[in-house]
Design a protein around this motif. Structure first.
Motif, PDB file in Angstrom:
ATOM      1  N   UNK A 159     -23.297 -21.557 -26.671  1.00 34.93           N
ATOM      2  CA  UNK A 159     -23.117 -21.834 -28.102  1.00 34.93           C
ATOM      3  C   UNK A 159     -24.463 -21.669 -28.781  1.00 34.93           C
ATOM      4  N   UNK A 160     -24.524 -20.802 -29.779  1.00 34.92           N
ATOM      5  CA  UNK A 160     -25.778 -20.566 -30.499  1.00 34.92           C
ATOM      6  C   UNK A 160     -25.756 -21.266 -31.845  1.00 34.92           C
ATOM      7  N   UNK A 161     -26.915 -21.709 -32.279  1.00 30.84           N
ATOM      8  CA  UNK A 161     -27.080 -22.210 -33.644  1.00 30.84           C
ATOM      9  C   UNK A 161     -28.077 -21.315 -34.365  1.00 30.84           C
ATOM     10  N   UNK A 209     -31.560  -8.327 -36.913  1.00 25.10           N
ATOM     11  CA  UNK A 209     -31.820  -7.585 -35.674  1.00 25.10           C
ATOM     12  C   UNK A 209     -32.383  -8.503 -34.597  1.00 25.10           C
ATOM     13  N   UNK A 210     -33.346  -9.331 -34.958  1.00 25.38           N
ATOM     14  CA  UNK A 210     -33.949 -10.250 -33.993  1.00 25.38           C
ATOM     15  C   UNK A 210     -32.936 -11.275 -33.493  1.00 25.38           C
ATOM     16  N   UNK A 211     -32.124 -11.785 -34.409  1.00 24.36           N
ATOM     17  CA  UNK A 211     -31.114 -12.768 -34.024  1.00 24.36           C
ATOM     18  C   UNK A 211     -30.090 -12.148 -33.076  1.00 24.36           C
ATOM     19  N   UNK A 212     -29.678 -10.920 -33.366  1.00 29.02           N
ATOM     20  CA  UNK A 212     -28.683 -10.258 -32.536  1.00 29.02           C
ATOM     21  C   UNK A 212     -29.205 -10.067 -31.109  1.00 29.02           C
ATOM     22  N   UNK A 213     -30.499  -9.799 -30.963  1.00 26.27           N
ATOM     23  CA  UNK A 213     -31.051  -9.656 -29.615  1.00 26.27           C
ATOM     24  C   UNK A 213     -30.796 -10.925 -28.808  1.00 26.27           C
ATOM     25  N   UNK A 214     -31.126 -12.090 -29.353  1.00 24.58           N
ATOM     26  CA  UNK A 214     -30.939 -13.334 -28.606  1.00 24.58           C
ATOM     27  C   UNK A 214     -29.463 -13.637 -28.396  1.00 24.58           C
ATOM     28  N   UNK A 220     -28.119 -13.687 -24.570  1.00 28.77           N
ATOM     29  CA  UNK A 220     -27.624 -14.964 -24.056  1.00 28.77           C
ATOM     30  C   UNK A 220     -26.128 -14.930 -23.786  1.00 28.77           C
ATOM     31  N   UNK A 221     -25.427 -13.916 -24.340  1.00 28.38           N
ATOM     32  CA  UNK A 221     -23.977 -13.857 -24.191  1.00 28.38           C
ATOM     33  C   UNK A 221     -23.279 -14.936 -24.992  1.00 28.38           C
ATOM     34  N   UNK A 222     -23.848 -15.285 -26.144  1.00 29.38           N
ATOM     35  CA  UNK A 222     -23.283 -16.356 -26.965  1.00 29.38           C
ATOM     36  C   UNK A 222     -21.815 -16.080 -27.305  1.00 29.38           C
TER      37      UNK A 222
END
Length: 488
Positions: A53-55, A87-92, A96-98
């Protein structure tokens, strides 16, 4: 000290204050209720054990609610820097497989995962909600991404075993009890904020006050109004606070101590902060891979300025030479960390994990020394070492010499290419507001403090230093800046 930070196990504390921010204030019972409600909401979206779960949120109470709700389902939380580009957020999110992202608006590739608007988070569980089996210390809890100053950021796997151990050890070291009250000013996508300012006081029965984006102008008002007993910050924040001038009378009376970490602080700035605040500022040292802090000066007892203190309770630190042998007291070597705080590894990067953790010891890449009392002094990063004509030069020594000049607020030294010596030290200096000092004056100041080979070949006075997402000085960016200037 025993206990847990799991909200559902702490509901018995009832009306005792637990978490607040600028808009919301939750008792332990209310916090536990919201955690159950969001856990039920996430379970309805198919979230289960091992899911991520990402925030994508600024500092606010709901971020802690979401992390705790993920844990309720034996899922894993990964807080993403809300200042990231799409772009940076999408990498994480992708790395992480969020499965779900909680944010104020869709972020990244919205088609790849479920989006939950933070304003639609449930607040009360249904009567039919039946919580699943509780997580254990063997379950992963957090994926915290490194700053990525060298290569792509890596997800650091921290388990509940890591977090429970650290929160208990930190509570013991900092003497945090039920009267402990942390003022959270660091970003919650960093393990320092989560572990030191949230989990530690919550485990002890204390409380957390979350401020939004840090502002030096509101800091003392917040302290006077909320009356916290401690806070944790980075050197830049301390520099901003003391550079404002006089502290309002009585503003810091509630504070018992403060923690400084994430980056080295100069002796001069540390002394200035302690004199201004009238409390001990304890400098510590650690890595995300070691669940935040591995060494720290004590609040009571001997504090040695210029060191990061002895090993934290339950942790082990070694200083080893090039062939892996422990070096004698006072000699330099790489800092290794052992104990229950060492991460489980990097997500999906077995080779990087094997290079970093060898026989259970975390190789930090930092150069350090021990004194006769076991206090650790960080000399520098191995990768930051400058080799000038065959001489090894540690930038931290030059930075310490420059910081001794009262008008220097902060500085950073890097190695710049040189056709004759291979590399030479180059300094970037930020002065206090309205300070009248030149590069020539600074060069003269360090002449009797540094051997000739260590003196900066060039000193640049700049308005600010570049920083990575967790607030550390971005030396790779300075190296690029230096290279671009040389190419002109």
């Amino acid at each position: 000290m025993t206990g847990t930070y799991f909200a559902w196990d702490l509901a018995y504390r009832g009306d005792a204050p637990c978490v607040r921010d600028d808009r919301l204030e939750l008792t332990y019972a209310q916090f536990a209720q919201r955690v159950e409600a969001v856990a039920e909401q996430l379970a309805g979206l198919g979230v289960g054990p091992g899911d991520v779960i990402a925030t994508f949120l600024p500092n606010r109470a709901e971020l802690l609610v979401v992390l705790s709700a993920a844990w309720r389902l034996r899922a894993v939380g990964t807080p993403v820097n809300p200042g990231f580009t799409d772009h940076e957020a999408e990498y994480q999110l992708a790395d992480s497989g969020a499965k779900v992202v909680v944010a104020a608006a869709p972020v990244g590739d919205a088609a790849k995962r479920t989006f939950v608007d933070v304003e639609t988070l449930a607040t009360v569980p249904s009567a039919a909600w039946t919580p699943p089996t509780a997580p254990t210390d063997a379950d992963d809890a957090l994926l915290i991404y490194t700053s990525g100053s060298t290569g792509q950021p890596k997800g650091v796997r921290l388990g509940h075993g890591n977090l429970h151990f650290f929160a208990r050890a930190a509570g013991e070291h900092f003497q945090v009890g039920a009267d402990g009250h942390a003022l959270l000013i660091l970003p919650l996508f960093h393990v320092n904020a989560i572990a030191v300012s949230c989990l530690t006081p919550i485990m002890a029965g204390g409380q957390v006050s979350i401020t939004g984006h840090f502002s030096a102008s509101r800091f003392f008002d917040d302290v006077a109004r909320l009356k916290p007993t401690y806070f944790s910050a980075v050197p830049t924040i301390y520099a901003m606070l003391v550079s404002r001038g006089d502290i309002p009378a009585g503003a810091t009376d509630s504070l018992r101590f403060a923690v400084c970490g994430a980056a080295p602080i100069s002796r001069e700035l540390l002394e200035k902060v302690e004199a201004s605040f009238g409390i001990p500022i304890v400098e510590g040292y650690g890595l995300t891979e070691g669940t935040c802090a591995s060494a720290c000066n004590p609040i009571d007892g001997v504090r040695k300025l210029g060191t990061v203190g002895p090993a934290m309770p339950g942790q082990q630190i070694r200083i080893v030479g090039a062939t892996g042998e422990d070096v004698p007291t006072g000699e330099r070597g790489e800092v290794l960390i052992g104990g229950p705080a060492v991460m489980r590894g990097y997500l999906n990067r077995p080779e990087a994990t094997a290079e970093t953790i060898v026989d259970g010891w975390l190789h930090t890449g930092d150069v350090g020394t021990f004194d006769e009392d076991g206090y650790l002094r960080i000399v520098d990063r191995i990768k930051d070492m400058i080799i000038r004509g065959g001489e090894n030069i540690y930038p931290k020594e030059i930075e310490a010499a420059l910081s001794a000049e009262p008008r220097v607020l902060e500085c950073a030294v890097i190695g710049a290419p040189d056709p004759f010596f291979g590399e030479v030290p180059v300094a970037y200096v930020v002065t206090y507001p309205n300070a009248d000092v030149t590069a020539e004056a600074l060069a003269a100041f360090v002449e009797d403090r540094l051997a000739q080979v260590k003196r900066p070949a060039r000193i640049h006075i700049v308005e600010q230093l570049p920083r990575n997402p967790v607030g550390k000085i971005d030396k790779p960016a300075l190296r690029r800046r230096s290279a671009e200037a040389a190419a002109v």
